[in-house]
Design a protein around this motif. Sequence first.
Motif, PDB file in Angstrom:
ATOM      1  N   ASP A 102      -3.521  39.949  57.398  1.00 19.61           N
ATOM      2  CA  ASP A 102      -3.820  39.897  55.669  1.00 19.61           C
ATOM      3  C   ASP A 102      -3.484  41.496  55.837  1.00 19.61           C
ATOM      4  O   ASP A 102      -3.973  42.393  56.390  1.00 19.61           O
ATOM      5  CB  ASP A 102      -5.426  39.936  56.189  1.00 19.61           C
ATOM      6  N   ILE A 103      -2.625  41.472  55.548  1.00 21.47           N
ATOM      7  CA  ILE A 103      -1.352  42.788  55.307  1.00 21.47           C
ATOM      8  C   ILE A 103      -2.424  43.694  54.240  1.00 21.47           C
ATOM      9  O   ILE A 103      -2.059  44.764  54.172  1.00 21.47           O
ATOM     10  CB  ILE A 103      -0.024  42.392  54.878  1.00 21.47           C
ATOM     11  N   ARG A 104      -3.061  43.147  53.785  1.00 15.24           N
ATOM     12  CA  ARG A 104      -3.898  43.853  52.727  1.00 15.24           C
ATOM     13  C   ARG A 104      -4.570  44.233  53.253  1.00 15.24           C
ATOM     14  O   ARG A 104      -5.175  45.671  52.347  1.00 15.24           O
ATOM     15  CB  ARG A 104      -4.704  42.244  51.571  1.00 15.24           C
ATOM     16  N   GLU A 156       0.431  43.273  64.726  1.00 18.35           N
ATOM     17  CA  GLU A 156       0.699  42.356  64.993  1.00 18.35           C
ATOM     18  C   GLU A 156       1.620  42.433  64.009  1.00 18.35           C
ATOM     19  O   GLU A 156       2.694  41.308  64.291  1.00 18.35           O
ATOM     20  CB  GLU A 156      -0.713  41.819  64.393  1.00 18.35           C
ATOM     21  N   CYS A 157       2.337  43.010  62.613  1.00 21.49           N
ATOM     22  CA  CYS A 157       3.093  42.738  61.432  1.00 21.49           C
ATOM     23  C   CYS A 157       3.692  43.064  62.438  1.00 21.49           C
ATOM     24  O   CYS A 157       5.109  43.716  62.790  1.00 21.49           O
ATOM     25  CB  CYS A 157       2.419  43.544  60.339  1.00 21.49           C
ATOM     26  N   ILE A 158       5.418  41.721  61.902  1.00 25.06           N
ATOM     27  CA  ILE A 158       6.774  41.956  62.507  1.00 25.06           C
ATOM     28  C   ILE A 158       7.337  42.321  61.932  1.00 25.06           C
ATOM     29  O   ILE A 158       8.893  42.102  61.230  1.00 25.06           O
ATOM     30  CB  ILE A 158       6.821  40.714  63.213  1.00 25.06           C
ATOM     31  N   ASN A 159       7.323  42.711  60.318  1.00 22.37           N
ATOM     32  CA  ASN A 159       8.232  42.992  59.445  1.00 22.37           C
ATOM     33  C   ASN A 159       8.827  41.605  58.924  1.00 22.37           C
ATOM     34  O   ASN A 159      10.192  42.162  58.705  1.00 22.37           O
ATOM     35  CB  ASN A 159       9.338  44.267  59.611  1.00 22.37           C
ATOM     36  N   CYS A 160       8.941  40.587  59.482  1.00 22.97           N
ATOM     37  CA  CYS A 160       9.417  39.539  58.803  1.00 22.97           C
ATOM     38  C   CYS A 160       9.417  39.568  56.830  1.00 22.97           C
ATOM     39  O   CYS A 160      10.356  38.409  56.686  1.00 22.97           O
ATOM     40  CB  CYS A 160       9.002  38.330  59.487  1.00 22.97           C
ATOM     41  N   LEU A 161       8.162  40.236  56.583  1.00 18.98           N
ATOM     42  CA  LEU A 161       8.301  39.714  54.448  1.00 18.98           C
ATOM     43  C   LEU A 161       8.085  38.848  53.816  1.00 18.98           C
ATOM     44  O   LEU A 161       8.207  38.097  53.258  1.00 18.98           O
ATOM     45  CB  LEU A 161       9.442  40.521  53.980  1.00 18.98           C
ATOM     46  N   GLU A 162       8.019  37.854  54.819  1.00 17.58           N
ATOM     47  CA  GLU A 162       7.232  36.556  54.174  1.00 17.58           C
ATOM     48  C   GLU A 162       6.550  37.013  53.426  1.00 17.58           C
ATOM     49  O   GLU A 162       6.062  36.155  52.661  1.00 17.58           O
ATOM     50  CB  GLU A 162       6.701  35.624  55.704  1.00 17.58           C
ATOM     51  N   CYS A 163       5.778  37.210  53.386  1.00 20.96           N
ATOM     52  CA  CYS A 163       4.125  37.656  52.717  1.00 20.96           C
ATOM     53  C   CYS A 163       4.866  38.199  51.928  1.00 20.96           C
ATOM     54  O   CYS A 163       4.303  38.065  50.997  1.00 20.96           O
ATOM     55  CB  CYS A 163       3.582  38.651  53.219  1.00 20.96           C
TER      56      CYS A 163
HETATM   57  S1  SF4 Z   1       3.854  38.201  56.826  1.00 22.90           S
HETATM   58 FE1  SF4 Z   1       5.604  38.974  57.838  1.00 22.90          FE
HETATM   59  S2  SF4 Z   1       5.300  41.047  57.173  1.00 22.90           S
HETATM   60 FE2  SF4 Z   1       4.018  40.012  56.130  1.00 22.90          FE
HETATM   61  S3  SF4 Z   1       1.880  41.251  57.518  1.00 22.90           S
HETATM   62 FE3  SF4 Z   1       3.024  38.740  58.180  1.00 22.90          FE
HETATM   63  S4  SF4 Z   1       4.501  39.314  60.155  1.00 22.90           S
HETATM   64 FE4  SF4 Z   1       4.470  41.303  58.749  1.00 22.90          FE
END
Ligand code: SF4
Length: 455
Positions: free
Chosen positions: A252-254, A260-267
């Motif tokens: 949860d990027i919030r 873990e965040c791979i910077n895909c920006l799908e969120c």
């Molecule tokens: S969706 Fe991608 S960019 Fe957003 S938090 Fe998950 S890994 Fe990071």
Amino acid sequence: MQNFITDYTKKRYILYGIISIIALSLPFIRINGNHFFLLSFVHAKLNLFFVSFSTQEFYLMPFVLILLFLFIFFITTLGGRIWCAWSCPQTIFRVIYRDLIQTKILKIRKNINNKQKEYSGQYLKKTIAVILFYFISLIAISNLLWYFVPPEEYFEYIKNPNEHFLLMGILFFGSLLFTLDVTYLAEKFCIYVCPYARIQSVMFDRDTMQVIYNEKRGGVIFDGKFKLHKKPPQGECIGCEACVSVCPTHIDIRAGMQLECINCLECADACSKIQNKFNRPSLINWTSVKSIETDQKIKYFRFRTVGYLIVITIVLIALFVMGSKKEHMLLNINRSSELYQISRVGDNIEVSNAYTFLFQNTDIKDHEYYFEAKIEGIDNGIEIIRPSKPFKISAGEQSKKIVIIKAIKKLANDNHKDVIFPLSIKAYAKDDNKIVIFRKTIFIYPKVSIFKEVK
Ligand code: SF4
Ligand code: SF4
């Protein structure tokens, strides 16, 4: 009404297509017979930027590696983990397996926007998905191998698998491992195995681009590790959790930046669709900590990024300068273990020295070679007995020659010790006057007492 919907995902897919086409086609492109990159252990040669280098020129490799690392540092400082979701093969093949094979083709997963739900059963379809991916892995591993075994040889080798067990083993077991990685390890590879994920945060600064949830607009959702609200009342975040459902690494990027965040920006894309309904931009953006704090634009040109650019430029220039000094022939000279040979011919005593010359034609064309030998400061003192005439060496090949050089006059008259003369060798291609190299060795002439012993 303004459209705030972002489509980073589509842009990523386009980039994946471009990267795949380049990676697949590059090994097939040859200029003057050379590849863009080829490290052949069998032929002991390196092709770099369509220029061929031999093992003796492998000193260029550290520069290539330094350049690669500097580039990674630069990109990470500037764009955070942009590599991970936008170029890394692990992510590209996860998208192929999960989103294309499992979701679009076999319909095992029902919704591309929900990556948290696991679907039980469907064992036949799941097995077909793994088998399908294994065939894709064979292509991927072959593609990797083409940078070490050029395609023109690779396809000949696989016609005779019995004679190329090692290559076949790497291909089939490598594909199996890669299939296990993509189908079973999945994003756990990024979180627990990949070293880059562990070290990248030390390259970040407050201007580095990252995927950031804007707490100023959306409201505080987490207090440290603990979620405060299911549906926060104080901000623009409506608590729909579209950003959580879509996340391939299940975070949860919030809660802030996470390993873990791979910077895909799908969120960011998911939130943009929600917020667009309220005529507002996404609460999750690709921005910097400082930019969020100050409401100013991201500072791309700063001390660290400019510093990396300068160092990269210097290393690149050094690489090109050293690459351009490439010799089109190489010559290694070793003396024989005997100091000299003495023989009586009629009334004369002849002195000769023996050497092993290792020639290498590093040019892309065949050439005819020969050489001249001269003792410094003495004209017409020696002659080449063997080889007696020029010899041909094919492009890229080596040739070992036993060389005998004979003194044709008395060179010294020392009663106490052998005399060592500096010997200059000028080797050249007879059919190309630009190909010439110089080497130094020695010629040893015996002391007088040795002559008296010769019968
Ligand atoms: S969706 Fe991608 S960019 Fe957003 S938090 Fe998950 S890994 Fe990071
Ligand atoms: S998608 Fe946007 S609005 Fe919905 S929970 Fe995530 S941040 Fe909040």
